[in-house]
Every structure is written in structure tokens, then in C-alpha cells.
Design a protein around this motif. Structure first.
Motif, PDB file in Angstrom:
ATOM      1  N   LYS A 133      50.318  36.270  53.671  1.00 53.53           N
ATOM      2  CA  LYS A 133      50.142  37.353  54.634  1.00 53.53           C
ATOM      3  C   LYS A 133      48.742  37.355  55.236  1.00 53.53           C
ATOM      4  O   LYS A 133      48.533  37.812  56.362  1.00 53.53           O
ATOM      5  N   ALA A 134      47.771  36.820  54.485  1.00 55.96           N
ATOM      6  CA  ALA A 134      46.400  36.724  54.996  1.00 55.96           C
ATOM      7  C   ALA A 134      46.222  35.539  55.928  1.00 55.96           C
ATOM      8  O   ALA A 134      45.147  35.392  56.536  1.00 55.96           O
ATOM      9  N   GLY A 135      47.229  34.674  56.033  1.00 54.99           N
ATOM     10  CA  GLY A 135      47.180  33.597  57.012  1.00 54.99           C
ATOM     11  C   GLY A 135      47.123  32.186  56.454  1.00 54.99           C
ATOM     12  O   GLY A 135      47.103  31.217  57.220  1.00 54.99           O
ATOM     13  N   ILE A 136      47.105  32.035  55.118  1.00 59.52           N
ATOM     14  CA  ILE A 136      47.134  30.687  54.544  1.00 59.52           C
ATOM     15  C   ILE A 136      48.559  30.138  54.668  1.00 59.52           C
ATOM     16  O   ILE A 136      49.535  30.836  54.369  1.00 59.52           O
ATOM     17  N   LEU A 137      48.686  28.906  55.098  1.00 61.86           N
ATOM     18  CA  LEU A 137      50.001  28.304  55.262  1.00 61.86           C
ATOM     19  C   LEU A 137      50.657  28.093  53.903  1.00 61.86           C
ATOM     20  O   LEU A 137      50.010  27.613  52.967  1.00 61.86           O
ATOM     21  N   PRO A 138      51.933  28.433  53.759  1.00 60.77           N
ATOM     22  CA  PRO A 138      52.604  28.226  52.465  1.00 60.77           C
ATOM     23  C   PRO A 138      52.490  26.790  51.959  1.00 60.77           C
ATOM     24  O   PRO A 138      52.365  26.568  50.753  1.00 60.77           O
ATOM     25  N   SER A 139      52.503  25.833  52.866  1.00 56.43           N
ATOM     26  CA  SER A 139      52.397  24.423  52.471  1.00 56.43           C
ATOM     27  C   SER A 139      51.005  24.060  51.982  1.00 56.43           C
ATOM     28  O   SER A 139      50.806  22.970  51.431  1.00 56.43           O
ATOM     29  N   HIS A 140      50.030  24.963  52.159  1.00 53.36           N
ATOM     30  CA  HIS A 140      48.656  24.729  51.721  1.00 53.36           C
ATOM     31  C   HIS A 140      48.348  25.408  50.384  1.00 53.36           C
ATOM     32  O   HIS A 140      47.190  25.474  49.990  1.00 53.36           O
ATOM     33  N   ILE A 141      49.372  25.918  49.695  1.00 51.86           N
ATOM     34  CA  ILE A 141      49.156  26.635  48.433  1.00 51.86           C
ATOM     35  C   ILE A 141      49.803  25.868  47.285  1.00 51.86           C
ATOM     36  O   ILE A 141      51.023  25.673  47.271  1.00 51.86           O
ATOM     37  N   GLU A 142      48.996  25.438  46.336  1.00 50.58           N
ATOM     38  CA  GLU A 142      49.486  24.805  45.112  1.00 50.58           C
ATOM     39  C   GLU A 142      49.669  25.886  44.044  1.00 50.58           C
ATOM     40  O   GLU A 142      48.843  26.789  43.935  1.00 50.58           O
ATOM     41  N   ILE A 143      50.733  25.774  43.232  1.00 49.99           N
ATOM     42  CA  ILE A 143      51.005  26.766  42.196  1.00 49.99           C
ATOM     43  C   ILE A 143      51.288  26.061  40.872  1.00 49.99           C
ATOM     44  O   ILE A 143      52.162  25.196  40.792  1.00 49.99           O
ATOM     45  N   SER A 144      50.550  26.460  39.848  1.00 51.72           N
ATOM     46  CA  SER A 144      50.792  25.920  38.509  1.00 51.72           C
ATOM     47  C   SER A 144      52.024  26.556  37.880  1.00 51.72           C
ATOM     48  O   SER A 144      52.297  27.740  38.074  1.00 51.72           O
ATOM     49  N   GLY A 145      52.735  25.759  37.109  1.00 50.49           N
ATOM     50  CA  GLY A 145      53.857  26.273  36.335  1.00 50.49           C
ATOM     51  C   GLY A 145      53.524  26.475  34.872  1.00 50.49           C
ATOM     52  O   GLY A 145      54.413  26.752  34.062  1.00 50.49           O
ATOM     53  N   LEU A 146      52.245  26.361  34.503  1.00 49.50           N
ATOM     54  CA  LEU A 146      51.830  26.470  33.108  1.00 49.50           C
ATOM     55  C   LEU A 146      51.591  27.931  32.737  1.00 49.50           C
ATOM     56  O   LEU A 146      50.837  28.638  33.415  1.00 49.50           O
ATOM     57  N   CYS A 147      52.232  28.366  31.648  1.00 48.59           N
ATOM     58  CA  CYS A 147      52.092  29.743  31.173  1.00 48.59           C
ATOM     59  C   CYS A 147      51.134  29.781  29.995  1.00 48.59           C
ATOM     60  O   CYS A 147      51.355  29.108  28.978  1.00 48.59           O
ATOM     61  N   THR A 148      50.092  30.600  30.089  1.00 50.47           N
ATOM     62  CA  THR A 148      49.093  30.676  29.023  1.00 50.47           C
ATOM     63  C   THR A 148      49.657  31.298  27.753  1.00 50.47           C
ATOM     64  O   THR A 148      49.197  30.990  26.653  1.00 50.47           O
ATOM     65  N   SER A 149      50.652  32.160  27.875  1.00 54.31           N
ATOM     66  CA  SER A 149      51.253  32.777  26.700  1.00 54.31           C
ATOM     67  C   SER A 149      52.213  31.824  25.984  1.00 54.31           C
ATOM     68  O   SER A 149      52.263  31.794  24.752  1.00 54.31           O
ATOM     69  N   CYS A 150      52.955  31.044  26.731  1.00 55.62           N
ATOM     70  CA  CYS A 150      53.871  30.063  26.124  1.00 55.62           C
ATOM     71  C   CYS A 150      53.115  28.927  25.445  1.00 55.62           C
ATOM     72  O   CYS A 150      53.593  28.362  24.457  1.00 55.62           O
ATOM     73  N   ARG A 151      51.932  28.577  25.973  1.00 49.24           N
ATOM     74  CA  ARG A 151      51.245  27.361  25.544  1.00 49.24           C
ATOM     75  C   ARG A 151      49.916  27.680  24.866  1.00 49.24           C
ATOM     76  O   ARG A 151      48.851  27.267  25.326  1.00 49.24           O
ATOM     77  N   THR A 152      49.987  28.403  23.738  1.00 48.21           N
ATOM     78  CA  THR A 152      48.738  28.683  23.024  1.00 48.21           C
ATOM     79  C   THR A 152      48.204  27.449  22.293  1.00 48.21           C
ATOM     80  O   THR A 152      47.127  27.504  21.712  1.00 48.21           O
ATOM     81  N   ASP A 153      48.947  26.337  22.323  1.00 48.62           N
ATOM     82  CA  ASP A 153      48.375  25.067  21.870  1.00 48.62           C
ATOM     83  C   ASP A 153      47.324  24.567  22.848  1.00 48.62           C
ATOM     84  O   ASP A 153      46.376  23.886  22.470  1.00 48.62           O
ATOM     85  N   LEU A 154      47.475  24.941  24.128  1.00 51.27           N
ATOM     86  CA  LEU A 154      46.542  24.526  25.183  1.00 51.27           C
ATOM     87  C   LEU A 154      45.593  25.635  25.606  1.00 51.27           C
ATOM     88  O   LEU A 154      44.453  25.353  25.991  1.00 51.27           O
ATOM     89  N   PHE A 155      46.071  26.880  25.579  1.00 52.40           N
ATOM     90  CA  PHE A 155      45.352  27.980  26.213  1.00 52.40           C
ATOM     91  C   PHE A 155      45.100  29.135  25.250  1.00 52.40           C
ATOM     92  O   PHE A 155      45.832  29.331  24.285  1.00 52.40           O
ATOM     93  N   TYR A 156      44.096  29.938  25.588  1.00 47.57           N
ATOM     94  CA  TYR A 156      43.919  31.250  24.976  1.00 47.57           C
ATOM     95  C   TYR A 156      44.814  32.241  25.718  1.00 47.57           C
ATOM     96  O   TYR A 156      44.929  32.188  26.948  1.00 47.57           O
TER      97      TYR A 156
END
Length: 287
Positions: free
Chosen positions: A242-265
Motif C-alpha cells: 500500500k505504501a508503493g513497494i511492488l509485490p514482486s520486490h518483496i522477499e518473505i521468509s517462511g522460517l518460524c522462530t517458534s517452530c525452530r528453536t534449534d535455530l532461533f530464540y
């Protein structure tokens, strides 16, 4: 495809590189730490970078130094803030370079977003479930980083950061490359009606979500017990669009910090007694 790719630095730090940015823009450093490869003891094991948790400060500073070494930036370039779940943005110049790298007292105070166009300034923000937001303007060579929990998301910190980049550097949203980093996912992020009421006011302003590769993803899912599963990543993506960034210019991670406490806090999964990851972005001095 997951944009944050796990790599092990020569000094042992487990780091998630924002690979599409690294591939397209070699002058840019951007990514997210894991909990792997530091010196902190349990329950902050081992790459805790948060001075505001009850870890040994000497260990935290050692971890921050290890991170700077792994990224080939000087420790003096590493810039931190005291985050307060707000939407205030700091324009970082050479005067603020290195703020807060070894002390909370010297950190940028009460800021949750940062922008700079100066090379050799590495911006850092701390996370343990909240959403990291990355911004890069390749035309004007400016970067931004924001910390978006549900409060910052409701305050539309992503929009505030883009407005700051526009005012400071002449950035146009259509030129910006953005990324939404690892955070607690809709799979694990359960909230009550108070939070959803706040979020509904934002959603009403945003309108229906812009479809992505997987179609139109709901902002939240009601649960049988009266709670809701909230998709903070999707709300922040829509704020960016909505602020004007093109959807094709947005990368999104699929990593969940709660699911992966082996990797994340994960503050929520680990009952609040845990460390903090760092999101970083900056322009290298020579490329």
C-alpha cells in the motif's frame, strides 16, 4: 524459495544471508543471525546479541564482535538502538556510527527503525519473534531496517520508514527492494481479541491483501477457543504494498522462530527467558 539461506562463517557463526539481495547487490550486506556459534551459556546459548537480557554482558559483546568479524565489518561500524515497540525512525550518519555496540547507555534511544545512505555503517535490530523488515533503494544507495512486533505493525512502522527514506534521500517506493525476515509464523502466533481489534483498524485501512504467489493469504484465522492466529508477515507485506513497494520486490521468509528453536530464540516458545537474534543491513565501504 526461502530467501534467507543458512551459512556458517569461518569463525563458527551460523548466519542467514538474504541471498537474493547478496546475489543482485554485492555492495550490500543483509541477513539474520541464528543462535548458533557464539559464546553465551544456557539459556542464552550461544550467539545471543541482546544486552537487555540477563546474559553476561561480556559474552554478548564477544558475540557482537564475532558477528562483525563474520560480516567483514569493523565493530566500530555496528550500530544498535534501544527498541520500544514504537514507530520512531532514526536517520543514522557517521555521527551515530557505532552507537550502542557495547552499551545500552550509548545506544540510539527509543527507536525501532533506522535508515542510512553512508557506507561502512551497519544497522542492527534485535529480535526473538517480532518481524524484521529490510529496505534497499538501489537507485539512491540507501538502506533501512525496522523492528515490527504487533504494536509496530499496528503503527505501520514500514510506512514510516519509507516516508523517512523519501524525505531524507528522495527514495521512491517503486524502486525499493524489501524483505520480511524470519519471525513467529501464523502457525504459532496466537493472540487475543484486544490485539485483533487493534489490527482490524489497520486492516480496514489496508483493504484486501494483494495476492502473492500462493494467492490471497488471510491476515488472521479465528480459533475455536476465541483466540486468533495472526499473520504479522502478511500484514506487513500489505503495508509495504500500500505504501508503493511492488509485490514482486518483496522477499518473505517462511522460517518460524517458534517452530525452530534449534535455530532461533523465541520469546513466546521459551517463556521469555532466552536470547536475541540480530537483523543487519549496511553498505560496504568498497565494492
Amino acid at each position: 524459495m526461502e530467501p534467507f539461506v543458512l551459512k556458517q562463517a569461518d569463525n563458527g557463526c551460523g548466519l542467514l544471508e538474504l541471498e537474493p539481495f547478496a546475489r543482485a547487490y554485492p555492495q550490500l550486506a543483509a541477513g539474520f543471525t541464528t543462535r548458533i556459534g557464539g559464546v553465551s551459556g544456557a539459556p542464552f546459548d550461544s550467539l545471543n546479541c541482546g544486552l537487555h537480557v540477563p546474559d553476561d554482558p561480556k559474552d554478548v559483546i564477544a558475540n557482537r564482535r564475532k558477528l562483525a568479524e563474520a560480516l567483514a565489518f569493523s565493530f566500530e561500524s555496528c550500530t544498535y538502538a534501544e527498541q520500544v515497540h514504537g514507530k520512531e525512525i532514526q536517520v543514522v550518519t557517521s555521527r551515530e556510527r557505532g552507537a550502542g555496540n557495547d552499551s545500552r547507555d550509548t545506544a540510539l534511544q527509543a527507536k525501532d527503525g533506522f535508515v542510512t545512505n553512508e557506507r561502512g555503517v551497519l544497522l542492527h535490530a534485535l529480535f526473538a519473534d517480532c518481524v524484521p523488515l529490510y529496505f534497499y533503494d538501489p537507485i539512491r544507495q540507501a538502506v533501512g531496517l525496522a523492528h515490527a512486533g504487533w504494536k509496530g505493525t499496528a503503527l505501520q512502522i514500514a510506512r514510516s520508514l519509507l516516508e523517512t527514506m523519501s524525505a531524507a534521500y528522495g527514495t521512491k517506493a517503486r524502486d525499493v527492494r524489501a524483505a520480511i525476515g524470519p519471525s513467529i509464523g501464523v502457525c504459532c502466533y496466537e493472540v487475543d481479541e484486544t490485539v485483533i481489534r487493534r489490527m482490524d483498524r489497520v486492516i480496514a485501512e489496508l483493504g484486501p491483501a494483494v495476492p502473492g504467489e500462493e494467492g490471497q493469504i488471510p491476515y488472521y484465522h479465528p480459533q475455536p477457543d476465541g483466540k486468533y492466529k495472526l499473520n504479522l508477515q502478511q500484514v506487513n507485506r500489505q503495508i509495504m504494498c500500500k505504501a508503493g513497494i511492488l509485490p514482486s520486490h518483496i522477499e518473505i521468509s517462511g522460517l518460524c522462530t517458534s517452530c525452530r528453536t534449534d535455530l532461533f530464540y523465541s520469546h513466546r516458545k521459551e517463556g521469555g527467558r532466552t536470547g536475541r537474534m540480530v537483523a543487519w543491513i549496511g553498505l560496504r565501504e568498497s565494492q
